[in-house]
Design a protein around this motif. Structure first.
Motif, short mmCIF file in Angstrom:
data_model
loop_
_atom_site.label_atom_id
_atom_site.label_comp_id
_atom_site.label_asym_id
_atom_site.label_seq_id
_atom_site.Cartn_x
_atom_site.Cartn_y
_atom_site.Cartn_z
N TYR A 184 0.83 -1.20 0.00
CA TYR A 184 0.00 0.00 0.00
C TYR A 184 0.87 1.26 0.00
O TYR A 184 0.62 2.21 -0.77
CB TYR A 184 -0.91 0.00 1.22
CG TYR A 184 -1.76 1.25 1.31
CD1 TYR A 184 -2.90 1.39 0.55
CD2 TYR A 184 -1.40 2.30 2.15
CE1 TYR A 184 -3.67 2.54 0.60
CE2 TYR A 184 -2.15 3.46 2.22
CZ TYR A 184 -3.28 3.57 1.44
OH TYR A 184 -4.03 4.72 1.49
N ALA A 185 1.89 1.27 0.87
CA ALA A 185 2.77 2.44 0.94
C ALA A 185 3.48 2.67 -0.40
O ALA A 185 3.64 3.82 -0.84
CB ALA A 185 3.79 2.25 2.06
N ALA A 186 3.89 1.60 -1.06
CA ALA A 186 4.56 1.74 -2.36
C ALA A 186 3.64 2.37 -3.39
O ALA A 186 4.05 3.24 -4.17
CB ALA A 186 5.05 0.37 -2.84
N VAL A 187 2.37 1.96 -3.41
CA VAL A 187 1.41 2.54 -4.36
C VAL A 187 1.20 4.01 -4.07
O VAL A 187 1.15 4.84 -4.98
CB VAL A 187 0.08 1.77 -4.31
CG1 VAL A 187 -0.98 2.48 -5.16
CG2 VAL A 187 0.27 0.34 -4.80
N ARG A 188 1.09 4.36 -2.79
CA ARG A 188 0.87 5.76 -2.44
C ARG A 188 2.09 6.62 -2.80
O ARG A 188 1.95 7.75 -3.25
CB ARG A 188 0.56 5.90 -0.94
CG ARG A 188 -0.76 5.29 -0.55
CD ARG A 188 -1.94 6.28 -0.68
NE ARG A 188 -2.04 6.93 -1.95
CZ ARG A 188 -2.61 6.40 -3.04
NH1 ARG A 188 -3.12 5.18 -2.99
NH2 ARG A 188 -2.67 7.05 -4.17
N VAL A 189 3.29 6.09 -2.58
CA VAL A 189 4.50 6.83 -2.96
C VAL A 189 4.54 7.04 -4.47
O VAL A 189 4.88 8.12 -4.96
CB VAL A 189 5.76 6.09 -2.47
CG1 VAL A 189 7.02 6.70 -3.09
CG2 VAL A 189 5.85 6.14 -0.95
N LEU A 190 4.18 6.01 -5.23
CA LEU A 190 4.13 6.13 -6.68
C LEU A 190 3.17 7.25 -7.09
O LEU A 190 3.47 8.07 -7.97
CB LEU A 190 3.70 4.81 -7.30
CG LEU A 190 3.53 4.79 -8.83
CD1 LEU A 190 4.86 5.06 -9.52
CD2 LEU A 190 2.95 3.44 -9.27
N GLY A 191 2.02 7.30 -6.46
CA GLY A 191 1.05 8.34 -6.77
C GLY A 191 1.57 9.73 -6.44
O GLY A 191 1.35 10.68 -7.19
N LEU A 192 2.27 9.85 -5.31
CA LEU A 192 2.81 11.15 -4.92
C LEU A 192 3.93 11.60 -5.85
O LEU A 192 4.06 12.79 -6.17
CB LEU A 192 3.31 11.09 -3.48
CG LEU A 192 2.22 10.90 -2.42
CD1 LEU A 192 2.83 10.73 -1.04
CD2 LEU A 192 1.24 12.07 -2.42
N VAL A 193 4.76 10.65 -6.31
CA VAL A 193 5.83 10.99 -7.26
C VAL A 193 5.22 11.48 -8.57
O VAL A 193 5.67 12.49 -9.14
CB VAL A 193 6.74 9.76 -7.49
CG1 VAL A 193 7.68 10.01 -8.66
CG2 VAL A 193 7.54 9.46 -6.22
N ALA A 194 4.21 10.78 -9.04
CA ALA A 194 3.55 11.21 -10.28
C ALA A 194 2.92 12.59 -10.11
O ALA A 194 3.00 13.45 -10.99
CB ALA A 194 2.49 10.19 -10.69
N LEU A 195 2.30 12.82 -8.97
CA LEU A 195 1.69 14.13 -8.71
C LEU A 195 2.73 15.22 -8.66
O LEU A 195 2.53 16.32 -9.22
CB LEU A 195 0.91 14.08 -7.40
CG LEU A 195 0.29 15.41 -6.95
CD1 LEU A 195 -0.77 15.87 -7.95
CD2 LEU A 195 -0.29 15.29 -5.54
N ALA A 196 3.85 14.95 -7.98
CA ALA A 196 4.90 15.96 -7.88
C ALA A 196 5.44 16.32 -9.26
O ALA A 196 5.65 17.51 -9.57
CB ALA A 196 6.03 15.44 -6.98
N GLY A 197 5.69 15.31 -10.10
CA GLY A 197 6.20 15.59 -11.45
C GLY A 197 5.21 16.37 -12.29
O GLY A 197 5.58 17.35 -12.97
N TRP A 198 3.94 15.94 -12.26
CA TRP A 198 2.91 16.62 -13.07
C TRP A 198 2.72 18.06 -12.58
O TRP A 198 2.60 18.99 -13.38
CB TRP A 198 1.61 15.85 -12.98
CG TRP A 198 0.60 16.21 -14.04
CD1 TRP A 198 -0.02 17.41 -14.21
CD2 TRP A 198 0.09 15.35 -15.05
NE1 TRP A 198 -0.88 17.37 -15.27
CE2 TRP A 198 -0.84 16.11 -15.81
CE3 TRP A 198 0.30 14.01 -15.39
CZ2 TRP A 198 -1.54 15.56 -16.88
CZ3 TRP A 198 -0.40 13.48 -16.46
CH2 TRP A 198 -1.31 14.25 -17.20
N SER A 199 2.68 18.24 -11.27
CA SER A 199 2.46 19.57 -10.71
C SER A 199 3.63 20.50 -11.03
O SER A 199 3.43 21.68 -11.36
CB SER A 199 2.27 19.48 -9.19
OG SER A 199 1.17 18.65 -8.87
N ALA A 200 4.86 19.98 -10.95
CA ALA A 200 6.03 20.79 -11.27
C ALA A 200 5.99 21.25 -12.72
O ALA A 200 6.34 22.39 -13.05
CB ALA A 200 7.31 20.01 -10.98
#
Length: 398
Positions: free
Chosen positions: A23-39
């Motif tokens: 679960y933590a791995a999936v959430r980290v993946l989502g946060l990384v994608a969000l950080a890249g898209w937002s940047a």
């Protein structure tokens, strides 16, 4: 449902570790994608997660208390009385201890609550179907298309955690714990009534089962002892049933008193947001409107397929003999989400707490080879992460 004499302890972190780490791995993946898209769009991912849409309303409650409202040009009144108090209370507590802002405290609460929710979902699925199904259920919940909400300062993760552990307490015969957690769930979201319904249905069903199993009346000398024993078994259930509705009921009555409109005052507050329960009429009309112009037809077809899939999953849950409290809870959450006249773009996240609907899929994944299941979940996790980043950077509230 598990007999009351069988009271297994909650699964230890070591047993739940594969589910929690996945679960933590999936959430980290989502946060990384969000950080890249937002940047790439020159936006702050932290702001998107902690201080946008409903999260702003919760932090205002934490900061200012109740009474804040916005009057729109069309006459609608958006009052913060529509937002239940448990998350703001926790934001205040975390902020007082850590010195964080209320918005960032909300993220801390959401993060911890999401892990508690994952553990609770694992506990329920593991108890009902075994460890492998528990792991798959947690990962399926993590990779939902709107799973990014689990990382926001929203109430979905907190509510799901309380609901899942209340359901686990019901399944293992811990009635007082189940009632107390149901009361807390009722202080989190209006859909806390679904947890109350599950506790009540399970308690009534267990009493009826015991009555059917009851042996012929014992001799007079032992009758008083048997009645005392029966009373000792019934008291925890009665107390759990009493506690369960106190959260939602107490807040709704308080809002009615504060607004001076009596027990139905909360409905007037929701009406100011154009929220209500119309049996699904508004949603059906929204779907029908998609077929009035060709460009929106695919969206209409997709909505119909989505609703049909939910109904099909629920039917499968029934056919597979899912425990009664899970069926009642999932059915109530689904009905309240689909039959409310609220903002239609929010319905996917309103359905997120209905995790028992994922159990048939989790059982199917658990029965497949590990490599195949991992590949399916990996692909869906990537798609969910990308979609979540796109969705949260959009213009409409989740």
């Amino acid at each position: 449902m598990t007999d009351l004499v069988t009271r297994p302890a909650p699964p230890l972190p070591r047993r739940a570790a594969p589910a929690l780490l996945g679960y933590a791995a999936v959430r980290v993946l989502g946060l990384v994608a969000l950080a890249g898209w937002s940047a790439a769009r020159d936006k702050s991912a932290l702001t998107l997660l902690s201080a946008r849409w409903d999260s702003l309303w919760y932090t205002r409650v934490a900061e200012l208390g109740y009474g804040y409202e916005v009057r729109l040009p069309n006459g609608d009144v958006h009052s913060n009385l529509a937002f239940f108090p448990l998350l703001p209370w926790l934001e205040r507590a975390v902020s007082a201890v850590t010195g964080l802002s209320y918005a960032h405290a909300g993220l801390v609460v959401g993060t911890l609550a999401s892990l508690a929710a994952a553990w609770g979902i694992f506990a329920v699925a593991d108890h009902a179907y075994g460890r492998r199904v528990g792991v798959c259920a947690v990962l399926l919940w993590a990779v939902l298309p709107v799973g990014i909400v689990q990382s926001m300062a929203y109430t979905e993760a907190l509510f799901t955690a309380l609901a899942a552990w209340s359901l686990y307490a019901v399944l293992t015969g811990r009635w007082v714990t189940a009632g107390a957690l149901a009361a807390l769930a009722g202080l989190t979201r209006p859909v806390g009534l679904a947890v109350v319904a599950a506790v009540w249905a399970a308690a009534i069903a267990s009493c009826l089962r015991e009555r059917r199993r009851r042996e012929p009346a014992p001799p007079f000398a032992r009758r008083r002892s048997a009645e005392a024993s029966r009373g000792a078994r019934l008291r925890p259930r009665a107390l759990g049933m009493t506690l369960a509705p106190l959260g939602a009921g107490g807040y709704v009555l308080w809002v009615g008193h504060r607004t001076g409109k009596g027990p139905l005052g909360y409905l007037d507050v929701q009406a100011g947001w154009r929220n209500g329960f119309d049996g699904g009429y508004a949603f059906a009309r929204f779907v029908a409107e998609k077929f009035t112009s060709f460009p929106s037809v695919p969206a209409g077809v997709g909505l119909i397929i989505g609703v049909a899939s939910l109904v099909w999953l629920y039917v499968v849950c029934v056919r597979q003999g899912q425990p009664l409290p899970l069926l009642v809870y999932a059915g109530a959450v689904t009905a309240l989400a689909l039959c409310a006249s609220s903002y239609f773009g929010s319905k996917p996240r309103l359905l997120m707490p209905a995790f028992p609907l994922l159990l048939p899929l989790a059982r199917a994944l658990a029965g497949a080879r590990t490599r195949r299941s991992a590949a399916i979940l990996g692909v869906v996790a990537v798609a969910s992460a990308v979609y979540g980043a796109f969705w949260l950077n959009g213009s409409g509230p989740p």
